[in-house]
Design a protein around this motif. Sequence first.
Motif, PDB file in Angstrom:
ATOM      1  N   LEU A   1     -20.800  43.136  -1.735  1.00  0.00           N
ATOM      2  CA  LEU A   1     -19.530  43.640  -1.253  1.00  0.00           C
ATOM      3  C   LEU A   1     -18.463  42.611  -1.638  1.00  0.00           C
ATOM      4  O   LEU A   1     -18.584  41.438  -1.294  1.00  0.00           O
ATOM      5  CB  LEU A   1     -19.602  43.815   0.258  1.00  0.00           C
ATOM      6  N   THR A   2     -17.446  43.030  -2.363  1.00  0.00           N
ATOM      7  CA  THR A   2     -16.427  42.111  -2.862  1.00  0.00           C
ATOM      8  C   THR A   2     -15.225  42.019  -1.918  1.00  0.00           C
ATOM      9  O   THR A   2     -15.025  42.896  -1.074  1.00  0.00           O
ATOM     10  CB  THR A   2     -15.908  42.570  -4.240  1.00  0.00           C
ATOM     11  N   GLY A   3     -14.441  40.985  -2.113  1.00  0.00           N
ATOM     12  CA  GLY A   3     -13.209  40.831  -1.351  1.00  0.00           C
ATOM     13  C   GLY A   3     -12.259  41.992  -1.586  1.00  0.00           C
ATOM     14  O   GLY A   3     -11.586  42.454  -0.660  1.00  0.00           O
ATOM     15  N   THR A   4     -12.218  42.492  -2.802  1.00  0.00           N
ATOM     16  CA  THR A   4     -11.361  43.638  -3.124  1.00  0.00           C
ATOM     17  C   THR A   4     -11.804  44.870  -2.348  1.00  0.00           C
ATOM     18  O   THR A   4     -10.976  45.600  -1.791  1.00  0.00           O
ATOM     19  CB  THR A   4     -11.386  43.911  -4.641  1.00  0.00           C
ATOM     20  N   ALA A   5     -13.113  45.103  -2.284  1.00  0.00           N
ATOM     21  CA  ALA A   5     -13.634  46.257  -1.549  1.00  0.00           C
ATOM     22  C   ALA A   5     -13.361  46.123  -0.055  1.00  0.00           C
ATOM     23  O   ALA A   5     -12.978  47.100   0.611  1.00  0.00           O
ATOM     24  CB  ALA A   5     -15.134  46.411  -1.808  1.00  0.00           C
TER      25      ALA A   5
ATOM     26  N   SER B   1     -28.008  36.320  14.079  1.00  0.00           N
ATOM     27  CA  SER B   1     -29.312  36.535  13.457  1.00  0.00           C
ATOM     28  C   SER B   1     -29.102  36.858  11.990  1.00  0.00           C
ATOM     29  O   SER B   1     -28.296  37.695  11.652  1.00  0.00           O
ATOM     30  CB  SER B   1     -30.037  37.694  14.143  1.00  0.00           C
ATOM     31  N   GLU B   2     -29.800  36.153  11.149  1.00  0.00           N
ATOM     32  CA  GLU B   2     -29.685  36.410   9.718  1.00  0.00           C
ATOM     33  C   GLU B   2     -30.970  37.028   9.187  1.00  0.00           C
ATOM     34  O   GLU B   2     -31.284  36.928   8.031  1.00  0.00           O
ATOM     35  CB  GLU B   2     -29.389  35.119   8.963  1.00  0.00           C
ATOM     36  N   GLY B   3     -31.690  37.696  10.027  1.00  0.00           N
ATOM     37  CA  GLY B   3     -32.996  38.205   9.662  1.00  0.00           C
ATOM     38  C   GLY B   3     -32.995  39.573   9.028  1.00  0.00           C
ATOM     39  O   GLY B   3     -33.769  40.419   9.406  1.00  0.00           O
ATOM     40  N   GLY B   4     -32.145  39.865   8.102  1.00  0.00           N
ATOM     41  CA  GLY B   4     -32.248  41.099   7.355  1.00  0.00           C
ATOM     42  C   GLY B   4     -31.105  42.062   7.567  1.00  0.00           C
ATOM     43  O   GLY B   4     -31.030  43.063   6.901  1.00  0.00           O
ATOM     44  N   GLY B   5     -30.257  41.826   8.519  1.00  0.00           N
ATOM     45  CA  GLY B   5     -29.052  42.633   8.653  1.00  0.00           C
ATOM     46  C   GLY B   5     -29.268  43.987   9.285  1.00  0.00           C
ATOM     47  O   GLY B   5     -28.493  44.890   9.045  1.00  0.00           O
ATOM     48  N   THR B   6     -30.313  44.199  10.061  1.00  0.00           N
ATOM     49  CA  THR B   6     -30.471  45.484  10.710  1.00  0.00           C
ATOM     50  C   THR B   6     -29.598  45.529  11.944  1.00  0.00           C
ATOM     51  O   THR B   6     -29.482  44.567  12.682  1.00  0.00           O
ATOM     52  CB  THR B   6     -31.943  45.737  11.113  1.00  0.00           C
ATOM     53  N   ALA B   7     -28.986  46.657  12.160  1.00  0.00           N
ATOM     54  CA  ALA B   7     -28.072  46.814  13.283  1.00  0.00           C
ATOM     55  C   ALA B   7     -28.806  47.383  14.481  1.00  0.00           C
ATOM     56  O   ALA B   7     -29.583  48.312  14.349  1.00  0.00           O
ATOM     57  CB  ALA B   7     -26.920  47.742  12.886  1.00  0.00           C
TER      58      ALA B   7
ATOM     59  N   LEU C   1     -17.273  42.155  13.742  1.00  0.00           N
ATOM     60  CA  LEU C   1     -18.030  43.178  13.030  1.00  0.00           C
ATOM     61  C   LEU C   1     -18.725  42.548  11.829  1.00  0.00           C
ATOM     62  O   LEU C   1     -18.254  41.527  11.310  1.00  0.00           O
ATOM     63  CB  LEU C   1     -17.098  44.303  12.562  1.00  0.00           C
ATOM     64  N   LYS C   2     -19.797  43.168  11.396  1.00  0.00           N
ATOM     65  CA  LYS C   2     -20.551  42.637  10.257  1.00  0.00           C
ATOM     66  C   LYS C   2     -20.925  43.776   9.314  1.00  0.00           C
ATOM     67  O   LYS C   2     -21.277  44.863   9.749  1.00  0.00           O
ATOM     68  CB  LYS C   2     -21.812  41.934  10.747  1.00  0.00           C
ATOM     69  N   LYS C   3     -20.841  43.472   8.034  1.00  0.00           N
ATOM     70  CA  LYS C   3     -21.290  44.397   6.996  1.00  0.00           C
ATOM     71  C   LYS C   3     -21.759  43.548   5.830  1.00  0.00           C
ATOM     72  O   LYS C   3     -21.014  42.694   5.343  1.00  0.00           O
ATOM     73  CB  LYS C   3     -20.162  45.323   6.551  1.00  0.00           C
ATOM     74  N   SER C   4     -22.991  43.741   5.446  1.00  0.00           N
ATOM     75  CA  SER C   4     -23.569  42.942   4.378  1.00  0.00           C
ATOM     76  C   SER C   4     -23.483  41.472   4.804  1.00  0.00           C
ATOM     77  O   SER C   4     -23.847  41.136   5.914  1.00  0.00           O
ATOM     78  CB  SER C   4     -22.848  43.246   3.060  1.00  0.00           C
ATOM     79  N   SER C   5     -22.976  40.614   3.950  1.00  0.00           N
ATOM     80  CA  SER C   5     -22.839  39.200   4.304  1.00  0.00           C
ATOM     81  C   SER C   5     -21.459  38.889   4.882  1.00  0.00           C
ATOM     82  O   SER C   5     -21.124  37.735   5.113  1.00  0.00           O
ATOM     83  CB  SER C   5     -23.105  38.321   3.078  1.00  0.00           C
TER      84      SER C   5
ATOM     85  N   LYS D   1     -17.427  53.458  11.413  1.00  0.00           N
ATOM     86  CA  LYS D   1     -17.924  54.677  10.739  1.00  0.00           C
ATOM     87  C   LYS D   1     -18.219  54.399   9.273  1.00  0.00           C
ATOM     88  O   LYS D   1     -19.034  55.075   8.660  1.00  0.00           O
ATOM     89  CB  LYS D   1     -16.909  55.810  10.863  1.00  0.00           C
ATOM     90  N   GLY D   2     -17.543  53.388   8.706  1.00  0.00           N
ATOM     91  CA  GLY D   2     -17.729  53.023   7.307  1.00  0.00           C
ATOM     92  C   GLY D   2     -18.824  51.989   7.081  1.00  0.00           C
ATOM     93  O   GLY D   2     -18.937  51.427   6.003  1.00  0.00           O
ATOM     94  N   GLY D   3     -19.616  51.715   8.098  1.00  0.00           N
ATOM     95  CA  GLY D   3     -20.755  50.825   7.911  1.00  0.00           C
ATOM     96  C   GLY D   3     -20.615  49.438   8.511  1.00  0.00           C
ATOM     97  O   GLY D   3     -21.542  48.638   8.456  1.00  0.00           O
ATOM     98  N   TRP D   4     -19.473  49.116   9.103  1.00  0.00           N
ATOM     99  CA  TRP D   4     -19.312  47.835   9.788  1.00  0.00           C
ATOM    100  C   TRP D   4     -19.965  47.962  11.154  1.00  0.00           C
ATOM    101  O   TRP D   4     -19.699  48.921  11.884  1.00  0.00           O
ATOM    102  CB  TRP D   4     -17.830  47.476   9.940  1.00  0.00           C
ATOM    103  N   ASN D   5     -20.805  47.028  11.516  1.00  0.00           N
ATOM    104  CA  ASN D   5     -21.504  47.053  12.793  1.00  0.00           C
ATOM    105  C   ASN D   5     -20.841  46.085  13.765  1.00  0.00           C
ATOM    106  O   ASN D   5     -20.700  44.909  13.453  1.00  0.00           O
ATOM    107  CB  ASN D   5     -22.972  46.656  12.611  1.00  0.00           C
ATOM    108  N   GLU D   6     -20.450  46.603  14.932  1.00  0.00           N
ATOM    109  CA  GLU D   6     -19.834  45.742  15.939  1.00  0.00           C
ATOM    110  C   GLU D   6     -20.915  44.871  16.566  1.00  0.00           C
ATOM    111  O   GLU D   6     -21.907  45.363  17.078  1.00  0.00           O
ATOM    112  CB  GLU D   6     -19.136  46.575  17.002  1.00  0.00           C
ATOM    113  N   GLU D   7     -20.712  43.561  16.507  1.00  0.00           N
ATOM    114  CA  GLU D   7     -21.678  42.622  17.059  1.00  0.00           C
ATOM    115  C   GLU D   7     -21.252  42.085  18.409  1.00  0.00           C
ATOM    116  O   GLU D   7     -22.079  41.875  19.284  1.00  0.00           O
ATOM    117  CB  GLU D   7     -21.896  41.454  16.092  1.00  0.00           C
ATOM    118  N   ARG D   8     -19.961  41.809  18.567  1.00  0.00           N
ATOM    119  CA  ARG D   8     -19.453  41.245  19.816  1.00  0.00           C
ATOM    120  C   ARG D   8     -18.052  41.780  20.079  1.00  0.00           C
ATOM    121  O   ARG D   8     -17.325  42.112  19.169  1.00  0.00           O
ATOM    122  CB  ARG D   8     -19.359  39.713  19.730  1.00  0.00           C
TER     123      ARG D   8
END
Length: 177
Positions: free
Chosen positions: A52-56, A22-28, A132-136, A113-120
């Motif tokens: 969110l950058t590759g470096t981050a 789902s790309e509908g806004g990123g709500t977890a 996991l997903k965080k931002s894009s 805990k750092g904001g990555w949401n487990e999807e599957r």
Amino acid sequence: MRKAKWVAAAAGVVLLVAGCGSEGGGTAKGGSSSAGSSATGGSGGSGGDERLTGTAVTKEITDAATGAGFTQDSSGEQIPAEAKDCMVSWTADGEKATNPAKSYTDTVATLTKGGWNEERSSGAAGSTIKSLKKSSWQLQASNHSAGPLKLVMFVAVDSSPACAAVIAEANAKAKTS
């Protein structure tokens, strides 16, 4: 050479998974309200120009993995220079970890805990793969340390349209070389 192609294939899988989600806004679902506000490099506000950058992402994975007892395998996957801000590959040296399965679990816990949401999550024959997903960004955390081969990898791809184009170009270049 073989490893680079494997990473390109992994990136394709991550992009495919990202495109099917789902790309509908990123709500977890079931996530805490503080998860979105801890995005690296931003104030957690909705929208905005911050990305969110590759470096981050590399720093987040490195900090989580090393804090959990992993060291990075220096012979791990090499990302093409033009794709470094769109893709991250971090391979743990599973042979040096005292307990690779626990270190993997602890790394994923720190990332969530750092904001990555487990999807599957899936597992079979002693292997575990979590998406996991965080931002894009989509992150595939793979643990294949139950057998004789101690392979633990974290491959993250920015699924934004700009990065999809950069990665497709890098993959096309890799096929011709």
